[in-house]
Design an enzyme around this catalytic site. Structure first.
Site, PDB file in Angstrom:
ATOM      1  N   SER A 271      16.752 -36.543 -15.524  1.00  0.00           N
ATOM      2  CA  SER A 271      15.337 -36.954 -15.035  1.00  0.00           C
ATOM      3  C   SER A 271      15.697 -37.631 -13.804  1.00  0.00           C
ATOM      4  CB  SER A 271      14.625 -37.813 -15.896  1.00  0.00           C
ATOM      5  OG  SER A 271      15.347 -38.847 -16.542  1.00  0.00           O
TER       6      SER A 271
ATOM      7  N   GLY B  69      13.035 -39.279 -11.744  1.00  0.00           N
ATOM      8  CA  GLY B  69      12.058 -40.001 -11.317  1.00  0.00           C
ATOM      9  C   GLY B  69      11.113 -39.290 -10.469  1.00  0.00           C
TER      10      GLY B  69
ATOM     11  N   GLY C 137      11.715 -35.575  -9.611  1.00  0.00           N
ATOM     12  CA  GLY C 137      11.542 -34.272 -10.639  1.00  0.00           C
ATOM     13  C   GLY C 137      12.551 -34.527 -11.518  1.00  0.00           C
TER      14      GLY C 137
ATOM     15  N   GLY D 147      10.540 -40.943 -19.992  1.00  0.00           N
ATOM     16  CA  GLY D 147      11.770 -40.132 -20.675  1.00  0.00           C
ATOM     17  C   GLY D 147      11.453 -39.429 -21.954  1.00  0.00           C
ATOM     18  N   ASP D 148      10.975 -40.481 -22.732  1.00  0.00           N
ATOM     19  CA  ASP D 148      10.531 -40.031 -24.314  1.00  0.00           C
ATOM     20  C   ASP D 148       9.678 -38.766 -24.427  1.00  0.00           C
ATOM     21  OD1 ASP D 148      12.052 -42.461 -24.715  1.00  0.00           O
ATOM     22  OD2 ASP D 148      10.242 -43.582 -24.786  1.00  0.00           O
TER      23      ASP D 148
END
Length: 318
Positions: free
Chosen positions: A227, A229, A232, A258-259
């Site tokens: 990831s 941020g 993308g 993120g989860d």
């Protein structure tokens, strides 16, 4: 789509009650007034289960819970229809405080270390986890641990799960990630900063990140989702490198993004999405999550709305 008969197991070894305070122009050293307050049961694995439930996918949460918050967690998860198989511990589960400065758009996390886990409690968990895992299950190992838990815990859990024939997704940082990858989980999901720390990269340029991911692939990690941020995400899988472009949205909280991406990966695997579609769906989950307050779980409708906006391209390796 109908869910297949896989069992989804999410592991949260250091759950936390997330207390989110919205404060206009938060300033150190003075009295600050809270404009909005919310409580969310949290911990990365629990957050994954919350999102999956919104996608009509059942999962079972496990890990450690204790103290006055244990009942709250169990009741909240049960009220959502999420199964629980936590190990009861003697000490109190923790509370994490999130400060959202609504004026400056600055997000501050104040996280407690977590309770002491005894050797007996750890053994009980390892036994329970081994009993839970079966062939073709999907296991999500996510988040930090309290200081008393060994740093190779995710390596131990990955080994147990893979020996049972389960598919393992690891989302961790630091020593937990470094040790965990030794047992070759099927997917890891570091962000750019975590990957830089893991491999001591000179920078988090796209070129460096892709090179690092390819190195991890050569060591037996088949799939790496990075990831980035607002920039993308990258998904390195098989021979291909996929990039999803960031979408500008009104960010209300970055906690749990993120989860949500991990939940998107689970959903994609259940529904046999192609890699480009899996990345697009996972990125849509993460983007939808940041538009919500606290660690509120995104819905399938919100994700589908983002899905129409996100573009995925195949990158050529330099």
């Amino acid at each position: 789509m109908l869910q297949k008969k896989n069992m989804i197991i999410t592991v949260t070894l250091n759950p936390a009650m997330d207390k989110t305070l919205a404060i206009d122009n938060f300033t150190l050293g003075i009295v600050n007034r809270v404009s909005n307050l919310r409580y969310d049961i949290g911990g990365k694995g629990i957050n994954v289960s919350k999102v999956l439930k919104n996608f009509n996918v059942n999962s079972t949460c496990t890990g450690f819970l204790g103290g006055i918050l244990e009942k709250t967690f169990i009741e909240e998860l049960n009220s959502r229809g999420i199964d629980t198989r936590f190990i009861h511990i003697k000490e109190n589960s923790r509370t994490n405080t999130k400060i959202v400065d609504t004026t400056k758009k600055v997000y501050t996390d104040i996280n407690e270390a977590g309770p002491e886990i005894s050797e007996n409690e750890l053994k009980m968990f390892l036994d329970e986890f081994g009993n839970m895992c079966n062939k073709d299950d999907i296991v999500v190992l996510a988040g930090g641990v309290s200081p008393s838990v060994p740093k190779d815990i995710y390596a131990q859990l990955t080994k147990i799960a893979k020996e049972k024939g389960a598919f393992v997704i690891l989302d961790a940082d630091g020593e937990l990630l470094k040790e965990g990858i030794k047992e070759k989980p099927d997917v890891i999901k570091p962000n750019n900063h975590e990957l830089v720390r893991l491999l001591n990269l000179e920078s988090d340029s796209e070129k460096e990140l892709i090179k690092a991911a390819k190195l991890l692939q050569s060591k037996g990690i088949a799939n790496i989702l990075i990831s980035l941020g607002e920039k993308g995400a990258l998904f390195i899988t098989g021979e291909n490198i996929y990039h999803s472009k960031g979408v500008k949205v009104d960010v209300k909280s970055t906690v749990g993004a993120g989860d949500s991406m991990v939940a998107g990966l689970v959903y994609s695997k259940l529904n046999n999405y192609e890699p480009s579609e899996a990345l697009k769906f996972a990125a849509s989950c993460g983007t939808a999550a940041v538009t919500l307050e606290g660690t509120k779980a995104c819905t399938l409708e919100q994700v589908q709305e983002m899905f129409r906006k996100i573009e995925v391209e195949i990158k050529e390796e330099d």
